[in-house]
Motif scaffolding. Structure first.
Motif, PDB file in Angstrom:
ATOM      1  N   ASN A  52      -6.437  18.017  -3.469  1.00 46.18           N
ATOM      2  CA  ASN A  52      -7.505  17.741  -3.881  1.00 46.18           C
ATOM      3  C   ASN A  52      -8.544  18.603  -3.682  1.00 46.18           C
ATOM      4  O   ASN A  52      -9.651  18.620  -4.445  1.00 46.18           O
ATOM      5  N   GLY A 110       1.153   9.987   1.693  1.00 45.06           N
ATOM      6  CA  GLY A 110       0.839   9.383   0.845  1.00 45.06           C
ATOM      7  C   GLY A 110       0.403   7.973   0.890  1.00 45.06           C
ATOM      8  O   GLY A 110       0.617   7.172   0.008  1.00 45.06           O
ATOM      9  N   ALA A 111       0.685   6.926   2.494  1.00 52.13           N
ATOM     10  CA  ALA A 111       0.742   5.738   2.274  1.00 52.13           C
ATOM     11  C   ALA A 111      -0.071   5.516   3.949  1.00 52.13           C
ATOM     12  O   ALA A 111       0.624   6.354   4.559  1.00 52.13           O
ATOM     13  N   PHE A 123      -7.991  10.475   9.654  1.00 51.15           N
ATOM     14  CA  PHE A 123      -7.294  10.723   8.227  1.00 51.15           C
ATOM     15  C   PHE A 123      -8.463  10.732   7.909  1.00 51.15           C
ATOM     16  O   PHE A 123      -9.449   9.815   7.629  1.00 51.15           O
ATOM     17  N   ASN A 161      -5.263  14.402   1.401  1.00 52.44           N
ATOM     18  CA  ASN A 161      -4.431  15.515   0.175  1.00 52.44           C
ATOM     19  C   ASN A 161      -5.472  16.565  -0.527  1.00 52.44           C
ATOM     20  O   ASN A 161      -6.349  17.019  -0.651  1.00 52.44           O
ATOM     21  N   ASP A 168       0.771  -1.357   0.579  1.00 51.05           N
ATOM     22  CA  ASP A 168       0.125   0.112  -0.615  1.00 51.05           C
ATOM     23  C   ASP A 168       1.050   1.306  -0.023  1.00 51.05           C
ATOM     24  O   ASP A 168       1.714   1.307   0.467  1.00 51.05           O
ATOM     25  N   LYS A 187     -11.146   6.933  -3.144  1.00 53.41           N
ATOM     26  CA  LYS A 187     -10.259   6.032  -3.698  1.00 53.41           C
ATOM     27  C   LYS A 187      -9.934   4.533  -2.639  1.00 53.41           C
ATOM     28  O   LYS A 187      -9.410   3.845  -3.888  1.00 53.41           O
ATOM     29  N   LEU A 188     -10.344   4.575  -2.193  1.00 54.86           N
ATOM     30  CA  LEU A 188      -9.953   4.024  -0.974  1.00 54.86           C
ATOM     31  C   LEU A 188     -10.211   2.321  -0.904  1.00 54.86           C
ATOM     32  O   LEU A 188     -11.771   3.158  -1.017  1.00 54.86           O
TER      33      LEU A 188
END
Ligand code: P6P
Length: 332
Positions: A219, A246-247, A262, A216, A124, A274-275
């Protein structure tokens, strides 16, 4: 002192799982062996990552595109192959479902009823590898409930409460293994001199609030107005810092130990986020719940979400209870 060092070094991953379940339970040995096998695969990935810059074929991309439409990193493929091979002769896992494989991989000789399905994201955050930044492996274990004749893994389209175990391996400044089987969250540190994951903290509890948020901000232009409002609210709070690696595994691990939140929310460009649900968000939701925190889609608990398909995505807000409650209050 010497006695406590001996005691500590003997608390390996496999022994800890046995002690968690109790040797009276016949499943104890299977789950202990399964965790140990995941640990072995993790040690092999860790070893290769630690020398990636010296190897011909460890960095960069393979040239393939995976089912997600993402370019496959050489380490993604290598790690996926290690997990598949690690379980072929194990007799424990009947089926493996991975971000890197469109369909699950079956190991027919391991498929009597009551065996396990392992769902995992082998690496990941693999875009971090070439920059020598932290990456992780995320895994989720579910009971194999029967032989899935269509191969579509429809029996896996069930909520996160059905997980029997979950965890991750963080390939960071040290390599750590964090797991839960529903009896708390426990973290182990790889001692390379022993080649063993040694218990470093039992019953990890996430602080009920933190001082970092992880999203992020690149976005921003794709966020819904409620997310923008929430982040503007945080910007007005003194003492809040942004941390985004980023991870997911690295950001999650920091939050598990230091508190915070998060977010990878749904966006105008990608409403489902996305996840992945089954092998990224659901295992982390199991862990954070066991550690006293929360994980939601912004609307419902991640552990209640039933995926429409194997590689379904979901928005994710995860972390300290108070921080997730505040973020979720903006999503109503
Ligand atoms: P973005 C890595 O690709 C990943 O799946 C997670 O590990 C990480 O949190 C996220 O995506 C990063 O995505 O869009 O912010 O680069």
């Amino acid at each position: 002192d010497q006695e406590s060092d001996i005691g500590r070094d003997l608390t390996t991953l496999s022994r800890h799982v046995l002690s968690q379940i109790g040797t009276h339970d016949p499943d104890a040995y299977d789950m202990s062996a399964l965790m140990n096998r995941i640990g072995l695969a993790g040690k092999m990935v860790s070893r290769r990552l630690s020398r990636a810059g010296l190897l011909e074929d460890a960095l960069g991309v393979t040239g393939d595109v995976n089912v997600q439409g993402e370019s496959v990193k050489k380490m993604d493929q290598y790690a996926n192959r290690i997990f598949v091979r690690a379980f072929e002769q194990s007799g424990l896992v009947c089926r493996l479902a991975s971000e890197e494989m469109e369909k699950p991989y079956y190991i027919p000789e391991n498929c009597p009823i009551g065996r396990y399905t392992l769902l995992f994201d082998p690496i990941d955050g693999s875009s971090n590898i070439d920059a020598n930044l932290a990456v992780g492996t995320i895994f989720s274990v579910r009971q194999q409930e029967g032989i899935d004749t269509t191969g579509d893994a429809d029996d896996l389209l069930q909520p996160g409460h059905k997980q029997v175990a979950a965890g991750y391996i963080l390939y960071g400044s040290s390599t750590m293994f964090v797991y839960t089987i529903g009896k708390g969250v426990h973290s182990f540190t790889l001692d390379p001199s022993l080649g063993e994951f040694i218990l470093s903290q039992e019953n990890v509890q996430v602080p009920e609030s933190g001082s970092t948020y992880s999203i992020n901000e690149g976005n921003y232009c794709h966020w819904e107005e409620n997310i923008r409002e929430y982040i503007r609210h945080l910007h007005r709070q003194p003492g809040y810092s942004a941390r985004y690696s980023g991870a997911l595994v690295a950001d999650f691990h920091r939050i598990l130990f230091q508190g915070g939140v998060f977010l990878y929310p749904g966006m105008t460009t990608q409403p489902e986020g996305k996840l992945r649900l089954l092998y990224e968000s659901a295992p982390l939701a199991f862990l954070i719940t066991q550690a006293g925190g929360l994980a939601t889609t912004g609307k419902v608990d991640i552990m209640d979400v039933v995926p429409p398909k194997l590689h379904a995505r979901t928005p994710l807000i995860v972390g300290s209870r108070k921080d997730v409650e505040l973020a979720t209050s903006f999503m109503k």
